[in-house]
Design an enzyme around this catalytic site. Structure first.
Site, mmCIF file in Angstrom:
data_model
loop_
_atom_site.group_PDB
_atom_site.id
_atom_site.type_symbol
_atom_site.label_atom_id
_atom_site.label_comp_id
_atom_site.label_asym_id
_atom_site.label_seq_id
_atom_site.Cartn_x
_atom_site.Cartn_y
_atom_site.Cartn_z
ATOM 1 C CB CYS A 147 -51.795 7.879 -28.953
ATOM 2 S SG CYS A 147 -52.837 8.410 -27.627
ATOM 3 C CG HIS A 189 -60.895 10.555 -21.629
ATOM 4 N ND1 HIS A 189 -60.834 9.959 -22.851
ATOM 5 C CD2 HIS A 189 -59.627 10.746 -21.244
ATOM 6 C CE1 HIS A 189 -59.552 9.806 -23.201
ATOM 7 N NE2 HIS A 189 -58.808 10.282 -22.229
HETATM 8 C C1 LIG Z 1 -53.186 2.782 -21.503
HETATM 9 C C2 LIG Z 1 -53.328 4.250 -21.698
HETATM 10 N N1 LIG Z 1 -52.493 5.082 -21.068
HETATM 11 C C3 LIG Z 1 -52.585 6.408 -21.208
HETATM 12 C C4 LIG Z 1 -53.528 6.983 -21.994
HETATM 13 C C5 LIG Z 1 -53.610 8.471 -22.118
HETATM 14 O O1 LIG Z 1 -54.788 8.896 -21.493
HETATM 15 P P1 LIG Z 1 -55.234 10.431 -21.442
HETATM 16 O O2 LIG Z 1 -56.015 10.654 -22.682
HETATM 17 O O3 LIG Z 1 -56.082 10.528 -20.201
HETATM 18 O O4 LIG Z 1 -54.017 11.238 -21.368
HETATM 19 C C6 LIG Z 1 -54.432 6.163 -22.697
HETATM 20 C C7 LIG Z 1 -55.427 6.743 -23.625
HETATM 21 O O5 LIG Z 1 -55.460 6.452 -24.793
HETATM 22 C C8 LIG Z 1 -54.331 4.766 -22.532
HETATM 23 O O6 LIG Z 1 -55.168 3.944 -23.160
#
Ligand SMILES: Cc1ncc(COP(=O)(O)O)c(C=O)c1O
Length: 389
Positions: free
Chosen positions: A329, A202
């Site tokens: 997040c 995504h």
């Molecule tokens: C560097 C990084 N790692 C992990 C993630 C987590 O991704 P997912 O939404 O596919 O779990 C993100 C998303 O914000 C990200 O930017």
């Protein structure tokens, strides 16, 4: 009401129309389970194999080295916990950087409670890990080093090829979270000495619900999920074929863009980003977070004195402009971002941050609108700021 402006492509991206079209048959008539022996199952299995090939090609991996997961969060959990438990007889020491995404940070914290030792590498004021620090931190007990490829918050691109080389020389596995760089920066897992790599659909105009973990052939992992044995036994669950087909289509589009002479999309975004940075830094008491040059083409991250990031994001939203403070997040936690603290910001400074992430649909007109609106909003917030005194 004027058209809304989206500047949060690092949080997620809209599904490309060509991606949605490629996925559609797999939601209805081609709905088989890849584990079924009949023709419905085999049709789904064929699409899965083709997708695996496309995604492997993008990073110069072999198709059998790609494990499909549900997200980058899952891939990162599998990488850390999977390597840790499969190698606990060799050692219990894991090294990560201090600017990892929360899914690496929290996995490491959890592993610490299970008896593993975690070292968090420092970064400089631009968020760069020094490969020499990696070398110094490795001990006889080290089994894994995990360093993000490009920061989701401040955009800094890490020297992962050098870090990978150091790890390979001493026989320590190297994992990188490439969620923000996959499909945007060329990645060659062989040349860059990468043993494990995480990517997410995504973030590249694919659907939510699909991620991958590249696992170099021969590396053993303990699975997180037990069940039917899909994905080489590393990720039991009925495979999400429509999302994976979409992920592969999105990757194919990125690959074509990257191969166009002069990489025009990259140049376009770099020029928009630089225009934005130059203008925003003209605002009094404003600062850039992250590396001035060695950063993702679509990332600009600032902090402003006497400003609270949440107020800024809310005020911009009222103007129809979607940005973020910290990463998606951490923006609900109301705690200063660990990444910004790691680059040396004080908690109050880290609270005044704004991330602007650009993407395929960002136009110069939209950048101009942000440049026009932002100084006025900052002035308004500063006028009533409790931080000022
Ligand atoms: C560097 C990084 N790692 C992990 C993630 C987590 O991704 P997912 O939404 O596919 O779990 C993100 C998303 O914000 C990200 O930017």
């Amino acid at each position: 009401m004027p058209k809304k402006i989206y500047f949060d492509y690092a949080a997620t991206t809209p599904v490309n129309k060509r991606v949605a079209k490629a996925m559609t048959p797999f939601l209805s008539e081609k709905f088989g389970n890849t584990m079924s022996l009949h023709s419905f199952g085999q049709e789904a299995k064929f699409a899965l194999d083709q997708s695996r090939q496309v995604l492997a090609d993008l990073i110069n991996a072999e198709p059998n080295e790609i494990i499909f997961t549900g997200s980058a969060t899952e891939s990162n959990n599998l990488a850390l916990k999977g390597v840790a438990f499969a190698n606990k007889n060799k050692g219990n020491h894991i090294i990560i950087s201090s600017i990892e995404h929360p899914c690496i940070m929290e996995s490491a914290k959890w592993l610490e409670k299970q008896g593993f030792e975690i070292t968090k590498l420092p970064v400089d004021k631009y968020g760069m890990v020094n490969p020499k620090d990696v070398k110094k931190a490795i001990t006889k007990k080290t089994i894994l080093v995990s360093v993000i490829h490009a920061s989701n918050e401040i955009g800094t691109i890490e020297p992962i090829e050098e870090i990978g080389k150091i790890c390979r020389q001493v026989g320590v596995y190297f994992h990188t979270d490439a969620s923000q760089s996959f499909g945007k920066i060329p990645i060659d897992v062989k040349k860059m000495n990468i043993d494990l790599l995480t990517a997410s659909s995504h973030k590249i105009y694919g659907p939510k619900g699909a991620g991958l973990l590249y696992v170099r052939e021969g590396i053993k992992l303990v699975p997180l999920l037990h069940g039917g044995g899909q994905e080489n036994g590393l990720r039991s669950s009925t495979v999400n074929v429509p999302a994976i087909v979409g992920f592969a289509k999105a990757a194919e589009i990125c690959r074509k863009e990257m191969r166009l002479k002069g990489y025009p999309e990259n140049r376009r975004l770099t020029s928009l980003r630089d225009k934005l940075i130059k203008s925003v830094l003209k605002i009094k008491n404003s600062h850039l977070n992250g590396h001035p040059k060695n950063r993702l083409v679509n990332n600009a991250n600032f902090w402003f004195d006497f400003i609270e990031g949440e107020s800024l994001v809310m005020q911009l939203d009222l103007e129809g402009i979607a940005c973020s403070t910290g990463s998606a997040c951490s923006s609900f936690k109301l705690e200063p971002s660990d990444v910004l603290l790691a680059i040396g910001l004080k908690p109050q400074e880290a609270h005044g941050s704004l991330r602007v992430s650009l993407g395929r649909f960002t136009t110069e007109k939209e950048i101009n609108q942000l440049i026009k609106v932002l100084p006025k909003i900052i002035k308004k917030i500063r006028a009533i700021s409790p931080f000022k005194n």
